[in-house]
Design a protein around this motif. Sequence first.
Motif, PDB file in Angstrom:
ATOM      1  N   PRO A   8       0.818  -1.215   0.000  1.00  0.00           N
ATOM      2  CA  PRO A   8       0.000   0.000   0.000  1.00  0.00           C
ATOM      3  C   PRO A   8       0.853   1.267   0.000  1.00  0.00           C
ATOM      4  N   LYS A  47       0.433   3.332  -6.642  1.00  0.00           N
ATOM      5  CA  LYS A  47      -0.201   2.604  -7.754  1.00  0.00           C
ATOM      6  C   LYS A  47      -1.391   3.401  -8.299  1.00  0.00           C
ATOM      7  N   ASP A 103      -9.342  -0.085  -8.378  1.00  0.00           N
ATOM      8  CA  ASP A 103      -8.491  -0.157  -7.203  1.00  0.00           C
ATOM      9  C   ASP A 103      -8.754  -1.406  -6.389  1.00  0.00           C
ATOM     10  N   HIS A 132       7.728  15.681  -3.465  1.00  0.00           N
ATOM     11  CA  HIS A 132       6.288  15.569  -3.706  1.00  0.00           C
ATOM     12  C   HIS A 132       5.415  15.799  -2.487  1.00  0.00           C
TER      13      HIS A 132
HETATM   14  N1  LIG Z   1       6.940   7.542  -6.222  1.00  0.00           N
HETATM   15  C1  LIG Z   1       6.113   8.472  -5.743  1.00  0.00           C
HETATM   16  N2  LIG Z   1       6.328   9.743  -6.024  1.00  0.00           N
HETATM   17  C2  LIG Z   1       5.496  10.678  -5.553  1.00  0.00           C
HETATM   18  N3  LIG Z   1       4.419  10.456  -4.775  1.00  0.00           N
HETATM   19  C3  LIG Z   1       4.150   9.195  -4.478  1.00  0.00           C
HETATM   20  C4  LIG Z   1       4.979   8.134  -4.942  1.00  0.00           C
HETATM   21  N4  LIG Z   1       4.478   6.999  -4.493  1.00  0.00           N
HETATM   22  C5  LIG Z   1       3.376   7.306  -3.777  1.00  0.00           C
HETATM   23  N5  LIG Z   1       3.183   8.626  -3.780  1.00  0.00           N
HETATM   24  C6  LIG Z   1       2.082   9.332  -3.099  1.00  0.00           C
HETATM   25  O1  LIG Z   1       1.633   8.533  -2.028  1.00  0.00           O
HETATM   26  C7  LIG Z   1       0.258   8.619  -1.843  1.00  0.00           C
HETATM   27  C8  LIG Z   1      -0.347   7.234  -1.828  1.00  0.00           C
HETATM   28  O2  LIG Z   1      -0.290   6.634  -3.100  1.00  0.00           O
HETATM   29  P1  LIG Z   1      -1.413   5.755  -3.738  1.00  0.00           P
HETATM   30  O3  LIG Z   1      -2.719   6.069  -3.116  1.00  0.00           O
HETATM   31  O4  LIG Z   1      -1.297   5.814  -5.200  1.00  0.00           O
HETATM   32  O5  LIG Z   1      -0.954   4.348  -3.215  1.00  0.00           O
HETATM   33  P2  LIG Z   1      -1.408   2.912  -3.676  1.00  0.00           P
HETATM   34  O6  LIG Z   1      -0.172   2.172  -4.023  1.00  0.00           O
HETATM   35  O7  LIG Z   1      -2.451   2.973  -4.670  1.00  0.00           O
HETATM   36  O8  LIG Z   1      -1.961   2.344  -2.293  1.00  0.00           O
HETATM   37  P3  LIG Z   1      -3.123   1.279  -2.048  1.00  0.00           P
HETATM   38  O9  LIG Z   1      -2.549  -0.056  -2.434  1.00  0.00           O
HETATM   39  O10 LIG Z   1      -3.331   1.381  -0.562  1.00  0.00           O
HETATM   40  O11 LIG Z   1      -4.248   1.721  -2.853  1.00  0.00           O
HETATM   41  C9  LIG Z   1      -0.260   9.467  -2.984  1.00  0.00           C
HETATM   42  O12 LIG Z   1      -0.472  10.757  -2.509  1.00  0.00           O
HETATM   43  C10 LIG Z   1       0.885   9.448  -3.982  1.00  0.00           C
HETATM   44  O13 LIG Z   1       0.907  10.623  -4.752  1.00  0.00           O
END
Ligand SMILES: Nc1ncnc2c1ncn2[C@@H]1O[C@H](COP(=O)(O)OP(=O)(O)OP(=O)(O)O)[C@@H](O)[C@H]1O
Length: 827
Positions: free
Chosen positions: A392, A396, A457, A540
Amino acid sequence: MKKNDSSLYQSLIVGDFAGEGDLIQLITDDEEDEQSRLEDYAEDIPILSVRNTVLFPGVVIPITVGRQRSIKLVKKAHKGDKMIGVCAQTNPNNDDPGWDDIYHVGTIAKIIKMIVLPDGNTTIIIQGKKRFKIRETITEDPYFQAKVDYLDETFPEGNKQITALEESLKEAAAKILQLNPEIPREAQVALDNIDNTAFLTHFLSSNINAPVEAKQKLLEINDGLDRATLLLEFMMKDIQMLELKSEIHKKVHTDIDQQQRDYFLRQQMKVLQTELGEEGPEKEVEELRLKGRKKKWPEEVGKHFEKELDKILRVNPSAAEYPIALNYAELMVDLPWNEFTKDNFDLKRAKEILDKDHHGLEKVKDRIIEYLAVLKLKNDLKGPILCLYGPPGVGKTSLGKSVAKALGRKYIRMSLGGMHDEAEIRGHRKTYVGAMPGKVIQNMKKVQTSNPVYVLDEIDKLSADFRGDPSSAFLEVLDPEQNNAFVDNYLEVEYDLSKVLFIATANSLESIQPALRDRMEVIEVTGYTMEEKVEIAKKHLIPKQRKEHGLKAKDINFDKAAIVKIIEGYTRESGVRNLERQVGTVIRNVAKSIAMEEDYQKKITAEMVRKTLGGELFDKEIYQDNSVAGVVTGLAWTSVGGEILFVESSLSKGKGKLTLSGQLGDVMKESAMTAMSYLRSKADQLNIDNRVFDQYDLHVHVPAGAVPKDGPSAGITMLTALASLYTQRKVKAKLAMTGEITLRGKVMPVGGIKEKILAAKRAGIKDIILCKRNQKDIEEIHERYVKGVNFHFVDNVNEVLDLALLNQKVDNPVKFTFEENHKSVHT
Ligand SMILES: Nc1ncnc2c1ncn2[C@@H]1O[C@H](COP(=O)(O)OP(=O)(O)OP(=O)(O)O)[C@@H](O)[C@H]1O
């Protein structure tokens, strides 16, 4: 001879012909005088055959005479004594009856009046006098003539039974009058004036609604009591029939009334709506029709839509179906049908956008760019759907959003976590109360284009239960061969999803239905190292949070140590979601100070982080010292990423009992036993006194005690811990390991290597022991993540022990003491 249907009404017509009051007068003729005269006719009386009617004594009826034979008879009799016999025909349709075709019991009657109508028809009004039975026929020509015997009637006047019957007959008659609106009200008056029970039965017998046979039966009964009883029976049947009819009539009437009422109200409503300038169904339908014409839907969908509009016009606006039909038609026009946004295929720009939004993730981004390149060249998405998989918070979902931005497409996200009802995806049939389209279609309506980037998702969290398997619905959504004709139960018509760019995300691949996984191209998004997290925070998360809290760059600025402190002390994750949250908390604190115009420090230091966030939530997962025997660092994988764990063991005087604690699962317990057995078998090699296994109790514990743990990967860690414990040798500093063991001492590969390596690095580990077969996993990891860590790839546990155990005892080694074995000697 014709006669109208017999009824009370006809008796009253007689009254009309005879003049008011005649009826009563006729009924009360002087009986005695009559009787003496009647005997004169008994030996030769002309007999009139009548259809459909039975004449009873005392009753007056009109009869239309048509047949020549009858006219002759009537005219002759009218000129003479006016007396005729009246017998009913057995078959009313017989125009020329013989003696066998008439009943032989009839009534002698007097012609009271004869009227020749202008059309030549003759009507006579006759009154029944006395019943007779034909004794002997004389002739049929020119009309029937016969000898008759009069039938006497027994009627016990004043008898209680007869009085009761009379009452019942009157009541029944009144009821019939009430139920049959066709009978004039005056009939009741006539009935009220009858005070002779015999006449009452004749009068009612003549007028009841019953077939000729029934009436004839009544006529032939000599006993007045019997006749009255049978008559009452017929009347009760009639009442039942009438009541039934009236009920049906009433129902039909109310239905028609209701319809008329609705129609009337609807008309009024229309007038009012027009006056108020409001819309009626016609206007609404017309608007929908116009919208429908602009839609680029397939022809069959257009036809289906028109049909639905016609249906709306047919339905009453106040009926429950109306809003359902209207909502349905509105959904159809609200959905995008072949409405596309133009793709921006400038891949350099796309790469820039991906890079700008996400730090790192090079492999993933490259793969996405490749995917877009194919899309550009082929302009056809019939390739597998992308599935981003990883722990998480690694970005993604937000990557999906960036892809939409890069392509210039609209973005829509649907969370599938906990969805277990197929109908949530495919919708309910319209016939269900409160039916709605499924989420897929609802989102298409929301996004308003036919080619959005659609992020599904948590596709691994779909769960099947009795309401159906949502995964199977997704098979259709995600299969490029089928998704051009997706069927939603509510929408009914096929909907084209083939131009949608689906991107699924998942935390674990195991729980994705295999058929579904098969349709997707899985791209792994791994966790971040400390350095990457710091970069992500700087580039970020901090700017994003700052913006969200309304602060400017000059208002706040984070020290690197502060960021590291947040990562180490307040988060334990592979991704950066909690990091973002904690950064948000720190920034909020500053925002509060600015808003309250307090003094505050712009530079956020590690110390300030501690002050704002309170005591550290997590101990630094750091390698602990190696001064104690029996403690070894292992590596574990959890859903939030990798972790280091410690296997602790201790010995105490006892009987060789093994205790395991720390919520270990079965597999882990078995690993401990395997390690123990292996050590026993190699005790000599390792210079372990065998007696220690029998005279000391062993306790193995894996903190944290409250967290359940399982899996085989702690095998070599346990073995090393026990070897160190029994030999009291030091374990190499800053070393961690992961691998399964077999009883023969082989080391087997395990999963989750990348996460484990990152965790080890975070914890300050320098050397890692892994199975040789895990080497390929390391090669896939970017060099950056593994910098500064030495990997030792092994095949068997001897190698592990050689690497891990130092030839040096721990600082305060335990000195084992043994009791002598008392062997019993048998002679
Ligand atoms: N490599 C990255 N660069 C910049 N921001 C990031 C990066 N990875 C994650 N984030 C930031 O972290 C936060 C969480 O990311 P996101 O919701 O896309 O996670 P996810 O992998 O989809 O989690 P989940 O599996 O719980 O849905 C977002 O605000 C995203 O912009």
